[in-house]
Write a protein that holds these residues in place. Sequence first.
Motif, PDB file in Angstrom:
ATOM      1  N   GLN A 172      55.598  34.217  30.577  1.00  6.54           N
ATOM      2  CA  GLN A 172      56.013  35.559  30.164  1.00  6.54           C
ATOM      3  C   GLN A 172      55.779  35.851  28.687  1.00  6.54           C
ATOM      4  OE1 GLN A 172      60.029  36.363  31.460  1.00  6.54           O
ATOM      5  NE2 GLN A 172      59.284  37.455  33.263  1.00  6.54           N
ATOM      6  N   ALA A 173      55.891  34.826  27.870  1.00  4.81           N
ATOM      7  CA  ALA A 173      55.841  35.069  26.431  1.00  4.81           C
ATOM      8  C   ALA A 173      54.426  35.033  25.862  1.00  4.81           C
ATOM      9  CB  ALA A 173      56.721  34.044  25.718  1.00  4.81           C
ATOM     10  N   GLU A 174      53.438  34.884  26.722  1.00  9.24           N
ATOM     11  CA  GLU A 174      52.058  34.780  26.221  1.00  9.24           C
ATOM     12  C   GLU A 174      51.204  35.924  26.739  1.00  9.24           C
ATOM     13  OE1 GLU A 174      50.238  30.962  26.921  1.00  9.24           O
ATOM     14  OE2 GLU A 174      52.152  29.945  26.575  1.00  9.24           O
ATOM     15  N   PRO A 175      50.152  36.278  25.988  1.00 10.50           N
ATOM     16  CA  PRO A 175      49.206  37.247  26.530  1.00 10.50           C
ATOM     17  C   PRO A 175      48.547  36.643  27.777  1.00 10.50           C
ATOM     18  CG  PRO A 175      48.607  36.614  24.261  1.00 10.50           C
ATOM     19  CD  PRO A 175      49.771  35.768  24.665  1.00 10.50           C
ATOM     20  N   PRO A 176      48.426  37.425  28.860  1.00  8.63           N
ATOM     21  CA  PRO A 176      47.946  36.851  30.118  1.00  8.63           C
ATOM     22  C   PRO A 176      46.440  36.590  30.147  1.00  8.63           C
ATOM     23  CG  PRO A 176      48.357  39.197  30.389  1.00  8.63           C
ATOM     24  CD  PRO A 176      48.814  38.850  29.000  1.00  8.63           C
ATOM     25  N   GLY A 177      45.685  37.267  29.274  1.00  9.19           N
ATOM     26  CA  GLY A 177      44.222  37.190  29.332  1.00  9.19           C
ATOM     27  C   GLY A 177      43.661  35.787  29.463  1.00  9.19           C
ATOM     28  N   PRO A 178      44.010  34.866  28.580  1.00 10.65           N
ATOM     29  CA  PRO A 178      43.454  33.509  28.661  1.00 10.65           C
ATOM     30  C   PRO A 178      43.795  32.797  29.972  1.00 10.65           C
ATOM     31  CG  PRO A 178      44.437  33.885  26.503  1.00 10.65           C
ATOM     32  CD  PRO A 178      44.799  35.072  27.349  1.00 10.65           C
ATOM     33  N   HIS A 179      44.971  33.108  30.542  1.00  5.36           N
ATOM     34  CA  HIS A 179      45.344  32.492  31.812  1.00  5.36           C
ATOM     35  C   HIS A 179      44.481  33.035  32.953  1.00  5.36           C
ATOM     36  CE1 HIS A 179      48.767  30.441  30.032  1.00  5.36           C
ATOM     37  NE2 HIS A 179      48.862  31.517  29.264  1.00  5.36           N
ATOM     38  N   PHE A 180      44.224  34.347  32.906  1.00  8.79           N
ATOM     39  CA  PHE A 180      43.336  34.943  33.909  1.00  8.79           C
ATOM     40  C   PHE A 180      41.935  34.329  33.787  1.00  8.79           C
ATOM     41  CE2 PHE A 180      45.954  39.155  33.624  1.00  8.79           C
ATOM     42  CZ  PHE A 180      46.952  38.589  34.378  1.00  8.79           C
ATOM     43  N   GLN A 181      41.480  34.157  32.551  1.00  6.62           N
ATOM     44  CA  GLN A 181      40.143  33.589  32.329  1.00  6.62           C
ATOM     45  C   GLN A 181      40.059  32.158  32.859  1.00  6.62           C
ATOM     46  OE1 GLN A 181      37.644  35.274  31.524  1.00  6.62           O
ATOM     47  NE2 GLN A 181      38.522  37.122  30.586  1.00  6.62           N
ATOM     48  N   LEU A 182      41.101  31.389  32.582  1.00  6.75           N
ATOM     49  CA  LEU A 182      41.114  30.001  33.044  1.00  6.75           C
ATOM     50  C   LEU A 182      41.078  29.942  34.578  1.00  6.75           C
ATOM     51  CD1 LEU A 182      41.456  26.931  32.823  1.00  6.75           C
ATOM     52  CD2 LEU A 182      43.919  27.274  32.517  1.00  6.75           C
ATOM     53  N   LEU A 183      41.909  30.774  35.219  1.00  9.83           N
ATOM     54  CA  LEU A 183      41.950  30.759  36.689  1.00  9.83           C
ATOM     55  C   LEU A 183      40.595  31.162  37.269  1.00  9.83           C
ATOM     56  CD1 LEU A 183      44.284  30.085  38.706  1.00  9.83           C
ATOM     57  CD2 LEU A 183      44.346  32.538  39.208  1.00  9.83           C
ATOM     58  N   SER A 184      39.991  32.163  36.637  1.00  9.61           N
ATOM     59  CA  SER A 184      38.689  32.639  37.090  1.00  9.61           C
ATOM     60  C   SER A 184      37.623  31.543  36.948  1.00  9.61           C
ATOM     61  CB  SER A 184      38.317  33.870  36.258  1.00  9.61           C
ATOM     62  OG  SER A 184      37.070  34.343  36.639  1.00  9.61           O
ATOM     63  N   ALA A 185      37.665  30.823  35.830  1.00  7.11           N
ATOM     64  CA  ALA A 185      36.704  29.741  35.614  1.00  7.11           C
ATOM     65  C   ALA A 185      36.889  28.638  36.650  1.00  7.11           C
ATOM     66  CB  ALA A 185      36.868  29.180  34.199  1.00  7.11           C
ATOM     67  N   LEU A 186      38.161  28.329  36.973  1.00  8.81           N
ATOM     68  CA  LEU A 186      38.429  27.290  37.975  1.00  8.81           C
ATOM     69  C   LEU A 186      37.923  27.722  39.354  1.00  8.81           C
ATOM     70  CD1 LEU A 186      42.042  26.260  36.854  1.00  8.81           C
ATOM     71  CD2 LEU A 186      39.993  24.807  36.733  1.00  8.81           C
ATOM     72  N   ALA A 187      38.130  28.993  39.686  1.00 18.44           N
ATOM     73  CA  ALA A 187      37.662  29.489  40.993  1.00 18.44           C
ATOM     74  C   ALA A 187      36.142  29.400  41.088  1.00 18.44           C
ATOM     75  CB  ALA A 187      38.130  30.923  41.217  1.00 18.44           C
ATOM     76  N   HIS A 188      35.461  29.708  39.985  1.00 14.27           N
ATOM     77  CA  HIS A 188      34.006  29.573  39.969  1.00 14.27           C
ATOM     78  C   HIS A 188      33.599  28.115  40.151  1.00 14.27           C
ATOM     79  CE1 HIS A 188      33.342  33.688  38.226  1.00 14.27           C
ATOM     80  NE2 HIS A 188      32.362  33.568  39.089  1.00 14.27           N
ATOM     81  N   GLN A 189      34.258  27.264  39.389  1.00 13.60           N
ATOM     82  CA  GLN A 189      33.929  25.842  39.417  1.00 13.60           C
ATOM     83  C   GLN A 189      34.042  25.267  40.834  1.00 13.60           C
ATOM     84  OE1 GLN A 189      36.240  23.617  36.563  1.00 13.60           O
ATOM     85  NE2 GLN A 189      35.685  21.627  37.462  1.00 13.60           N
ATOM     86  N   TYR A 190      35.071  25.701  41.563  1.00 13.19           N
ATOM     87  CA  TYR A 190      35.287  25.134  42.899  1.00 13.19           C
ATOM     88  C   TYR A 190      34.818  26.061  44.015  1.00 13.19           C
ATOM     89  CZ  TYR A 190      37.845  21.611  40.363  1.00 13.19           C
ATOM     90  OH  TYR A 190      38.174  20.611  39.499  1.00 13.19           O
ATOM     91  N   ASP A 191      34.106  27.124  43.623  1.00 13.89           N
ATOM     92  CA  ASP A 191      33.500  28.020  44.600  1.00 13.89           C
ATOM     93  C   ASP A 191      34.523  28.637  45.560  1.00 13.89           C
ATOM     94  OD1 ASP A 191      31.336  29.341  45.630  1.00 13.89           O
ATOM     95  OD2 ASP A 191      30.837  27.776  47.088  1.00 13.89           O
TER      96      ASP A 191
END
Length: 235
Positions: free
Chosen positions: A180-199
């Motif tokens: 809650q206390a952090e900007p969500p952008g980097p978390h969205f980016q990380l999740l997106s990168a992981l989804a790409h990595q694992y197809d």
Amino acid sequence: MEKLIEMPIDSKPMTTIAENIADIQKRMDRAARDHHRDPSQITLIGVSKQQPGSRIDAALAAGQLVFGENRVQEAQMHWASRRDRYARLQLHLIGPLQTNKVAAAVALFDVIHTLDREKLADALRAEMVAQGRTVRCLVQVNTGDETQKSGIAAQDLSRLLTHCRRIGLPISGLMCIPPQAEPPGPHFQLLSALAHQYDLAHLSMGMSADYEQAIAAGATLVRVGSGVFGDRPAL
Ligand SMILES: *Cc1c(COP(=O)(O)O)cnc(C)c1O
């Protein structure tokens, strides 16, 4: 100052919820197009947890058919009587799942967003076989490494996905709830990168305050509660 009209919580007018949904859909479409994405690939989940039944009925009347709940028991209360009336209804579990509730969850939900450990994967797989029912599963990733939060650590994701493949439990995508206390952008980016990595095709991310940002980062499922239904009544 305009005079405020007092209204009991259960009589929130139908038009308001219908208008909220239309407005969110419009903003989702714009966010998708702004990022060269197909709006039809992004689904609005109306998060109906803790909302009065009258508001759920208003959303259904407005044509909303995809809903999210974070507790199995509350979801049964909300949906046991409504489910049969809407053949195309889709229910998503977005809250933590205990293994003793797996049978009820598999019976009720169409998608579970919160798979985060091998024991739960085993229980889900066994229950789906027992009930002859397929429930799509997403793995929740604890992108903020918050000790109190559910979700698997990003570095353990590979092992869990391998386990799921081995037991024959298909995984459709990933889900996160940024701290809650952090900007969500980097978390969205990380999740997106992981989804790409694992197809993995699906990304469940973005809530009332940040669903457009989540769409910019690739969300295919946005989970919007108060934006659709209004504030949740105090418990
Ligand atoms: C409650 C909840 C939401 C919706 O939150 P709003 O801020 O009301 O849109 C989304 N995701 C999860 C996991 C939730 O528990």
